[in-house]
Design an enzyme around this catalytic site. Structure first.
Site, PDB file in Angstrom:
ATOM      1  N   ASP A 178     -11.146   2.393   4.100  1.00 28.36           N
ATOM      2  CA  ASP A 178     -11.524   1.014   3.763  1.00 28.36           C
ATOM      3  C   ASP A 178     -13.019   0.861   3.552  1.00 28.36           C
ATOM      4  OD1 ASP A 178      -9.585  -0.919   3.462  1.00 28.36           O
ATOM      5  OD2 ASP A 178      -9.283  -1.203   5.612  1.00 28.36           O
ATOM      6  N   LYS A 228       0.841  -1.206   0.000  1.00 30.50           N
ATOM      7  CA  LYS A 228       0.000   0.000   0.000  1.00 30.50           C
ATOM      8  C   LYS A 228       0.877   1.257   0.000  1.00 30.50           C
ATOM      9  CE  LYS A 228      -3.777  -2.467   2.238  1.00 30.50           C
ATOM     10  NZ  LYS A 228      -4.712  -2.685   3.339  1.00 30.50           N
ATOM     11  N   GLN A 244      -5.051  -2.392   9.493  1.00 32.04           N
ATOM     12  CA  GLN A 244      -4.872  -3.657   8.783  1.00 32.04           C
ATOM     13  C   GLN A 244      -5.486  -4.795   9.584  1.00 32.04           C
ATOM     14  OE1 GLN A 244      -3.669  -3.824   5.692  1.00 32.04           O
ATOM     15  NE2 GLN A 244      -4.025  -6.025   5.610  1.00 32.04           N
TER      16      GLN A 244
HETATM   17  N1  LIG Z   1      -7.992  -3.153   6.598  1.00 35.22           N
HETATM   18  C1  LIG Z   1      -8.035  -4.155   5.715  1.00 35.22           C
HETATM   19  N2  LIG Z   1      -7.495  -5.336   6.040  1.00 35.22           N
HETATM   20  C2  LIG Z   1      -7.553  -6.347   5.122  1.00 35.22           C
HETATM   21  C3  LIG Z   1      -8.135  -6.144   3.847  1.00 35.22           C
HETATM   22  C4  LIG Z   1      -8.699  -4.884   3.550  1.00 35.22           C
HETATM   23  O1  LIG Z   1      -9.257  -4.634   2.449  1.00 35.22           O
HETATM   24  N3  LIG Z   1      -8.618  -3.906   4.505  1.00 35.22           N
HETATM   25  N4  LIG Z   1      -8.079  -7.149   2.888  1.00 35.22           N
HETATM   26  C5  LIG Z   1      -7.184  -8.276   3.093  1.00 35.22           C
HETATM   27  C6  LIG Z   1      -5.756  -8.027   2.731  1.00 35.22           C
HETATM   28  N5  LIG Z   1      -5.457  -6.993   1.732  1.00 35.22           N
HETATM   29  C7  LIG Z   1      -5.680  -5.689   2.045  1.00 35.22           C
HETATM   30  O2  LIG Z   1      -5.258  -5.207   3.042  1.00 35.22           O
HETATM   31  C8  LIG Z   1      -4.666  -7.268   0.592  1.00 35.22           C
HETATM   32  C9  LIG Z   1      -4.580  -8.539   0.096  1.00 35.22           C
HETATM   33  C10 LIG Z   1      -3.751  -8.808  -1.000  1.00 35.22           C
HETATM   34  C11 LIG Z   1      -3.014  -7.795  -1.570  1.00 35.22           C
HETATM   35  C12 LIG Z   1      -2.068  -8.026  -2.687  1.00 35.22           C
HETATM   36  O3  LIG Z   1      -1.594  -7.087  -3.269  1.00 35.22           O
HETATM   37  N6  LIG Z   1      -1.738  -9.283  -3.005  1.00 35.22           N
HETATM   38  C13 LIG Z   1      -0.790  -9.595  -4.015  1.00 35.22           C
HETATM   39  C14 LIG Z   1       0.099 -10.739  -3.521  1.00 35.22           C
HETATM   40  C15 LIG Z   1       0.924 -10.382  -2.346  1.00 35.22           C
HETATM   41  C16 LIG Z   1       1.666 -11.609  -1.832  1.00 35.22           C
HETATM   42  O4  LIG Z   1       2.530 -12.096  -2.551  1.00 35.22           O
HETATM   43  O5  LIG Z   1       1.368 -12.065  -0.737  1.00 35.22           O
HETATM   44  C17 LIG Z   1      -1.528 -10.103  -5.250  1.00 35.22           C
HETATM   45  O6  LIG Z   1      -2.640 -10.617  -5.132  1.00 35.22           O
HETATM   46  O7  LIG Z   1      -0.955 -10.004  -6.346  1.00 35.22           O
HETATM   47  C18 LIG Z   1      -3.109  -6.531  -1.073  1.00 35.22           C
HETATM   48  C19 LIG Z   1      -3.932  -6.265  -0.004  1.00 35.22           C
HETATM   49  C20 LIG Z   1      -7.193  -8.667   4.574  1.00 35.22           C
HETATM   50  N7  LIG Z   1      -7.008  -7.547   5.406  1.00 35.22           N
END
Ligand SMILES: Nc1nc2c(c(=O)[nH]1)N[C@@H](CN(C=O)c1ccc(C(=O)N[C@@H](CCC(=O)O)C(=O)O)cc1)CN2
Length: 286
Positions: A120, A53, A97
């Site tokens: 969020d 982020k 988070q």
């Molecule tokens: N406050 C929040 N917490 C969480 C949220 C949310 O929307 N708000 N969602 C999920 C986690 N999440 C955001 O925070 C999130 C998940 C995945 C990714 C991402 O970029 N993933 C990459 C891979 C990263 C890796 O290798 O692990 C991808 O999919 O290409 C970003 C944000 C739970 N918590």
């Protein structure tokens, strides 16, 4: 047949490129958007998401405000940081988070946030506004799913959509977004209490899989030509992501979102959209 890719990385890059222009315009008016993050504990996945982020913020010109607390932080210590960000004028919007460590009352923390700074869209006031069809920051992952489908020309209007999962960050709110008049989908929400998941899935034009169960969605569950979005994240012993969707689904579906590289980058892009929109509202009020 091999499914076409719903490319989250490329779509997120396009959204960020548009945001870069909007952030530059805000700065000319003397407004610098700032995203705050509250990270509690040392969960490697959460650390990675938060780092992503802030990388995105740097790319588009949004200022970063990072608050980190140890896994032993108390409810009061976390709430103190939330109060501080509520008051911080450099922080346009922020997120806590999730998940928070066991023993912390997550809802109490979310409720303490200033709804105007809720990047969020998870504050109860903003969730209520979404239910009432009032303007509100939209939850990032569900909004990312819709942007990804739209960007690839997948028809949502009239589609039978099955959402698998009922977690707060996606499952609960995905149907709310999909049933707005602007989307006009018909939604079935499935969860661990669903008696015959396969029967529902086989009827779906679009599947949003957010159960967190590795390879739950099998090729035989998918209607040929469906669009399948893999939102679930589990990890094997080496830390490699296992999605909710079996790789062979690509042989049946018309569209599939990779995982990683699908909905994850879109979640991050939509977060920046919420921050920039909040800053634009602030600038308009100057
Ligand atoms: N406050 C929040 N917490 C969480 C949220 C949310 O929307 N708000 N969602 C999920 C986690 N999440 C955001 O925070 C999130 C998940 C995945 C990714 C991402 O970029 N993933 C990459 C891979 C990263 C890796 O290798 O692990 C991808 O999919 O290409 C970003 C944000 C739970 N918590």
């Amino acid at each position: 047949m091999s499914a076409q890719i719903l490319d989250g990385k490329a779509t997120a890059a396009a959204i960020k490129s548009d945001l870069t222009v909007r952030v530059a315009a805000l700065k000319e008016k003397g407004v610098t958007p700032g995203l705050g993050t509250v990270l509690v504990g040392d969960d490697p996945a959460s650390q990675k998401y938060v780092a992503g982020k802030h990388r995105d913020c740097a790319q588009v010109g949004i200022a970063s405000i990072q608050r980190e607390l140890p896994a032993t932080a108390t409810q009061e210590e976390i709430e103190a940081v939330v109060r501080e960000l509520n008051e911080d004028p450099s922080c346009t919007g922020y997120i806590v988070q999730l998940p928070l460590p066991r023993g912390i009352d997550e809802n109490r923390v979310l409720e303490l946030m200033d709804p105007a700074k809720d990047a969020d869209g998870l504050h109860p006031t903003n969730l209520g506004r979404l239910v009432l069809n009032e303007p509100a920051p939209l939850p990032c992952t569900p909004n990312g799913v819709i942007s990804l489908l739209r960007a690839h020309g997948v028809e949502i209007k009239g589609a039978e959509v099955v959402v698998v999962g009922r977690g707060v960050t996606i499952g609960r709110t995905m149907p709310l977004l999909l049933t707005r008049r602007s989307e006009n989908a018909t939604v079935t929400q499935c969860h661990t209490g669903t008696r015959d998941l396969s029967a529902h899935l086989r009827n779906a034009d679009i599947i949003v899989a957010a159960a967190g169960v590795p390879h739950l969605i099998k090729p035989e569950d998918v209607k040929p030509g469906a669009a399948v979005l893999d939102v679930g994240v589990s990890r094997n012993a080496e830390g490699k992501i296992l999605g909710d969707v079996h790789p062979d689904v690509a042989e049946v579906a018309a569209w599939i979102s990779p995982n990683p590289g699908g909905v994850g980058p879109m979640t991050r892009a939509q977060l920046l959209v919420n921050v920039v929109e909040a800053a634009e509202r602030a600038a308009a009020a100057l």
